[in-house]
Design an enzyme around this catalytic site. Sequence first.
Site, PDB file in Angstrom:
ATOM      1  CE1 TYR A   1      -6.793  -7.332  -6.789  1.00  0.00           C
ATOM      2  CE2 TYR A   1      -6.538  -8.611  -4.773  1.00  0.00           C
ATOM      3  CZ  TYR A   1      -6.523  -7.392  -5.435  1.00  0.00           C
ATOM      4  OH  TYR A   1      -6.250  -6.240  -4.733  1.00  0.00           O
TER       5      TYR A   1
ATOM      6  CE  LYS B   1      -4.907  -2.302   7.716  1.00  0.00           C
ATOM      7  NZ  LYS B   1      -5.994  -2.900   6.904  1.00  0.00           N
TER       8      LYS B   1
ATOM      9  NE  ARG C   1      -3.272  -3.755  -1.365  1.00  0.00           N
ATOM     10  CZ  ARG C   1      -2.619  -4.509  -0.481  1.00  0.00           C
ATOM     11  NH1 ARG C   1      -1.295  -4.546  -0.502  1.00  0.00           N
ATOM     12  NH2 ARG C   1      -3.263  -5.231   0.415  1.00  0.00           N
TER      13      ARG C   1
ATOM     14  CG  HIS D   1      -5.827  -9.213   1.404  1.00  0.00           C
ATOM     15  ND1 HIS D   1      -6.112  -9.582   0.104  1.00  0.00           N
ATOM     16  CD2 HIS D   1      -5.772  -7.850   1.404  1.00  0.00           C
ATOM     17  CE1 HIS D   1      -6.211  -8.487  -0.643  1.00  0.00           C
ATOM     18  NE2 HIS D   1      -6.010  -7.438   0.111  1.00  0.00           N
TER      19      HIS D   1
ATOM     20  NE  ARG E   1      -3.343  -2.421   2.883  1.00  0.00           N
ATOM     21  CZ  ARG E   1      -2.910  -3.562   3.424  1.00  0.00           C
ATOM     22  NH1 ARG E   1      -1.648  -3.671   3.831  1.00  0.00           N
ATOM     23  NH2 ARG E   1      -3.732  -4.592   3.570  1.00  0.00           N
TER      24      ARG E   1
ATOM     25  CG  HIS F   1      -5.253   0.454  -3.449  1.00  0.00           C
ATOM     26  ND1 HIS F   1      -4.406   0.615  -2.373  1.00  0.00           N
ATOM     27  CD2 HIS F   1      -6.130  -0.511  -3.078  1.00  0.00           C
ATOM     28  CE1 HIS F   1      -4.771  -0.196  -1.406  1.00  0.00           C
ATOM     29  NE2 HIS F   1      -5.811  -0.898  -1.806  1.00  0.00           N
TER      30      HIS F   1
END
Length: 302
Positions: free
Chosen positions: A283, A178, A251, A274, A154, A248
């Site tokens: 995807y 995160k 990405r 993810h 990202r 993005h």
Amino acid sequence: MRQGKREGIITDEIARYEEYLVKEKHASQNTVASYLRDVTQFSGYLELRGTGLLEATAETVQSYMDWMLRRGKSAASITRFLASAKSFYNFQIFSGKVKTNPAKGVATARVERKYPKILTSKEVDLFLEQPQCIDAKGFRDHAMLELLYATGIRVGELISLDLDDLNLAAGFVHCSSKGKERIIPLYRTAVKALQDYVWKIRPQLVSGEDEAALFVNMNGERMSRQGFWKIIKYYQEKAGIEKEITPHTLRHSFAAHLLENGADLRAIQAMLGHADISSTQIYTHVVKGNLKDVYQKAHPRA
């Protein structure tokens, strides 16, 4: 309850919720900002009607969503509010402030699923060729774009990278986001672009030896999100690509191209970071859609 006292309680509850999102859930800055904005706006709606966040019912949640719809809010915005409200009230249940979640069971607005836009391999090649390695800016921009497409990270992760996160000898980058860490490999062209930048250019740009940032602006300080967005837009225009390109987009293209070429979905999930495989499975729909488009355009009987 007096107005001033009620506002104080609301402020305290939202502040505690923010602390929970940041420290307990390790939510991204964008998630925290959007959830707090949704809850704060809902709080304002309730205040005008003489009630408060902790007194909300399923009926008031639904009436607020209807109000948003009448004011022209998109189905996606309404659905996001509902997710924010569910999260907020789950926290309040955990804290013992309410017994039930008033947002639970409320019907969400129908949202048309929009699949991410990706670039073709030729468009990626054209885009990555735009930075000219004839000056410091060109070398830096080339390295940034190659790294972005090589890893699918990202934009926030890209600009947060430190020099120590890069292992050029082994050919990988270490990414933290995160509260989780992942190691992502780099292809040879990306390694070469990064070598040129790190060894030849970065020492000329950094404002001081104590600057840890991998990518810096022309003032020698860590690249900002806004600064990188401008770089993307500049090279999109320079390449003459009509598709809207954002960080993005690269990405999404990274993930779809890996899948098209036989990569395992779980491996792509790990590289993208993810938490849920369902986020990665989107995807498969993108790839199928692209194959259908290719068939329709190329098959002589289609």
